[in-house]
Design a protein around this motif. Sequence first.
Motif, PDB file in Angstrom:
ATOM      1  N   GLU A   8       7.568 -19.401  -2.132  1.00 57.49           N
ATOM      2  CA  GLU A   8       7.125 -18.017  -2.281  1.00 57.49           C
ATOM      3  C   GLU A   8       6.242 -17.823  -3.515  1.00 57.49           C
ATOM      4  O   GLU A   8       5.723 -16.738  -3.735  1.00 57.49           O
ATOM      5  CB  GLU A   8       8.332 -17.087  -2.372  1.00 57.49           C
ATOM      6  N   ILE A   9       6.081 -18.851  -4.339  1.00 57.95           N
ATOM      7  CA  ILE A   9       5.281 -18.744  -5.561  1.00 57.95           C
ATOM      8  C   ILE A   9       3.945 -19.421  -5.314  1.00 57.95           C
ATOM      9  O   ILE A   9       3.867 -20.635  -5.162  1.00 57.95           O
ATOM     10  CB  ILE A   9       5.999 -19.402  -6.758  1.00 57.95           C
ATOM     11  N   GLU A  10       2.893 -18.635  -5.299  1.00 57.46           N
ATOM     12  CA  GLU A  10       1.564 -19.170  -4.997  1.00 57.46           C
ATOM     13  C   GLU A  10       1.105 -20.151  -6.067  1.00 57.46           C
ATOM     14  O   GLU A  10       1.230 -19.903  -7.266  1.00 57.46           O
ATOM     15  CB  GLU A  10       0.575 -18.016  -4.898  1.00 57.46           C
ATOM     16  N   GLY A  11       0.593 -21.302  -5.632  1.00 58.78           N
ATOM     17  CA  GLY A  11       0.037 -22.276  -6.555  1.00 58.78           C
ATOM     18  C   GLY A  11       1.025 -23.280  -7.110  1.00 58.78           C
ATOM     19  O   GLY A  11       0.657 -24.117  -7.927  1.00 58.78           O
ATOM     20  N   TYR A  12       2.281 -23.212  -6.705  1.00 60.89           N
ATOM     21  CA  TYR A  12       3.287 -24.147  -7.213  1.00 60.89           C
ATOM     22  C   TYR A  12       3.930 -24.906  -6.065  1.00 60.89           C
ATOM     23  O   TYR A  12       4.040 -24.402  -4.962  1.00 60.89           O
ATOM     24  CB  TYR A  12       4.364 -23.409  -8.012  1.00 60.89           C
ATOM     25  N   ALA A  13       4.359 -26.119  -6.332  1.00 64.52           N
ATOM     26  CA  ALA A  13       4.976 -26.958  -5.313  1.00 64.52           C
ATOM     27  C   ALA A  13       6.283 -27.523  -5.856  1.00 64.52           C
ATOM     28  O   ALA A  13       6.555 -27.458  -7.053  1.00 64.52           O
ATOM     29  CB  ALA A  13       4.035 -28.095  -4.932  1.00 64.52           C
ATOM     30  N   GLU A  14       7.075 -28.080  -4.968  1.00 68.33           N
ATOM     31  CA  GLU A  14       8.323 -28.721  -5.377  1.00 68.33           C
ATOM     32  C   GLU A  14       8.039 -29.903  -6.285  1.00 68.33           C
ATOM     33  O   GLU A  14       7.009 -30.563  -6.161  1.00 68.33           O
ATOM     34  CB  GLU A  14       9.069 -29.239  -4.144  1.00 68.33           C
ATOM     35  N   LEU A  15       8.961 -30.168  -7.182  1.00 72.82           N
ATOM     36  CA  LEU A  15       8.877 -31.383  -7.990  1.00 72.82           C
ATOM     37  C   LEU A  15       9.466 -32.522  -7.180  1.00 72.82           C
ATOM     38  O   LEU A  15      10.486 -32.359  -6.521  1.00 72.82           O
ATOM     39  CB  LEU A  15       9.673 -31.232  -9.285  1.00 72.82           C
ATOM     40  N   ASN A  16       8.822 -33.658  -7.238  1.00 68.50           N
ATOM     41  CA  ASN A  16       9.309 -34.839  -6.541  1.00 68.50           C
ATOM     42  C   ASN A  16      10.030 -35.763  -7.516  1.00 68.50           C
ATOM     43  O   ASN A  16      10.039 -35.541  -8.727  1.00 68.50           O
ATOM     44  CB  ASN A  16       8.145 -35.573  -5.877  1.00 68.50           C
ATOM     45  N   GLU A  17      10.582 -36.809  -6.988  1.00 64.08           N
ATOM     46  CA  GLU A  17      11.302 -37.805  -7.762  1.00 64.08           C
ATOM     47  C   GLU A  17      10.499 -38.245  -8.990  1.00 64.08           C
ATOM     48  O   GLU A  17       9.313 -38.547  -8.894  1.00 64.08           O
ATOM     49  CB  GLU A  17      11.563 -38.993  -6.844  1.00 64.08           C
ATOM     50  N   GLU A  19       9.321 -36.560 -11.455  1.00 66.13           N
ATOM     51  CA  GLU A  19       8.350 -35.620 -12.001  1.00 66.13           C
ATOM     52  C   GLU A  19       9.053 -34.675 -12.968  1.00 66.13           C
ATOM     53  O   GLU A  19      10.259 -34.510 -12.934  1.00 66.13           O
ATOM     54  CB  GLU A  19       7.669 -34.819 -10.889  1.00 66.13           C
ATOM     55  N   ARG A  20       8.285 -34.030 -13.835  1.00 69.41           N
ATOM     56  CA  ARG A  20       8.858 -33.093 -14.803  1.00 69.41           C
ATOM     57  C   ARG A  20       7.913 -31.923 -15.006  1.00 69.41           C
ATOM     58  O   ARG A  20       6.723 -31.999 -14.718  1.00 69.41           O
ATOM     59  CB  ARG A  20       9.133 -33.793 -16.122  1.00 69.41           C
ATOM     60  N   THR A  35      12.039 -25.120 -21.995  1.00 70.71           N
ATOM     61  CA  THR A  35      12.845 -26.287 -21.652  1.00 70.71           C
ATOM     62  C   THR A  35      12.077 -27.157 -20.670  1.00 70.71           C
ATOM     63  O   THR A  35      11.181 -26.679 -19.984  1.00 70.71           O
ATOM     64  CB  THR A  35      14.212 -25.861 -21.068  1.00 70.71           C
ATOM     65  N   GLU A  36      12.411 -28.409 -20.640  1.00 63.09           N
ATOM     66  CA  GLU A  36      11.776 -29.335 -19.700  1.00 63.09           C
ATOM     67  C   GLU A  36      12.745 -29.626 -18.573  1.00 63.09           C
ATOM     68  O   GLU A  36      13.919 -29.917 -18.813  1.00 63.09           O
ATOM     69  CB  GLU A  36      11.393 -30.640 -20.397  1.00 63.09           C
ATOM     70  N   LEU A  37      12.272 -29.528 -17.348  1.00 58.35           N
ATOM     71  CA  LEU A  37      13.055 -29.889 -16.170  1.00 58.35           C
ATOM     72  C   LEU A  37      12.499 -31.197 -15.636  1.00 58.35           C
ATOM     73  O   LEU A  37      11.294 -31.329 -15.453  1.00 58.35           O
ATOM     74  CB  LEU A  37      12.957 -28.808 -15.096  1.00 58.35           C
ATOM     75  N   ARG A  38      13.383 -32.153 -15.395  1.00 57.32           N
ATOM     76  CA  ARG A  38      12.958 -33.464 -14.892  1.00 57.32           C
ATOM     77  C   ARG A  38      13.800 -33.829 -13.693  1.00 57.32           C
ATOM     78  O   ARG A  38      15.016 -33.707 -13.711  1.00 57.32           O
ATOM     79  CB  ARG A  38      13.135 -34.525 -15.974  1.00 57.32           C
ATOM     80  N   VAL A  39      13.149 -34.270 -12.636  1.00 59.43           N
ATOM     81  CA  VAL A  39      13.845 -34.730 -11.441  1.00 59.43           C
ATOM     82  C   VAL A  39      14.145 -36.214 -11.625  1.00 59.43           C
ATOM     83  O   VAL A  39      13.242 -36.989 -11.921  1.00 59.43           O
ATOM     84  CB  VAL A  39      12.993 -34.508 -10.174  1.00 59.43           C
ATOM     85  N   PRO A  40      15.406 -36.616 -11.480  1.00 66.00           N
ATOM     86  CA  PRO A  40      15.750 -38.033 -11.679  1.00 66.00           C
ATOM     87  C   PRO A  40      15.139 -38.933 -10.615  1.00 66.00           C
ATOM     88  O   PRO A  40      14.735 -38.475  -9.555  1.00 66.00           O
ATOM     89  CB  PRO A  40      17.277 -38.050 -11.592  1.00 66.00           C
ATOM     90  N   THR A  41      15.102 -40.217 -10.920  1.00 70.33           N
ATOM     91  CA  THR A  41      14.541 -41.195  -9.975  1.00 70.33           C
ATOM     92  C   THR A  41      15.586 -41.699  -8.998  1.00 70.33           C
ATOM     93  O   THR A  41      15.291 -42.551  -8.172  1.00 70.33           O
ATOM     94  CB  THR A  41      13.954 -42.407 -10.731  1.00 70.33           C
TER      95      THR A  41
END
Length: 52
Positions: A8-17, A19-20, A35-41
């Motif tokens: 629902e947020i224009e211009g943004y996509a999901e973070l993948n494995e 990524e931060r 804060t930094e959000l990081r998706v684990p591998t």
Amino acid sequence: MSFAVVSEIEGYAELNEDERTSVVFTTNSGATTTTELRVPTTITQDSQSVRL
């Protein structure tokens, strides 16, 4: 506090494995914190979500 689904947020996509992204939270009074959000591998094909 409210949140929107990524789709629902224009211009943004999901973070993948592995990524931060940095996120800035702002209160009504103007105080901010970053804060930094990081998706684990370690995401498997069966995983549908991760705890950040």
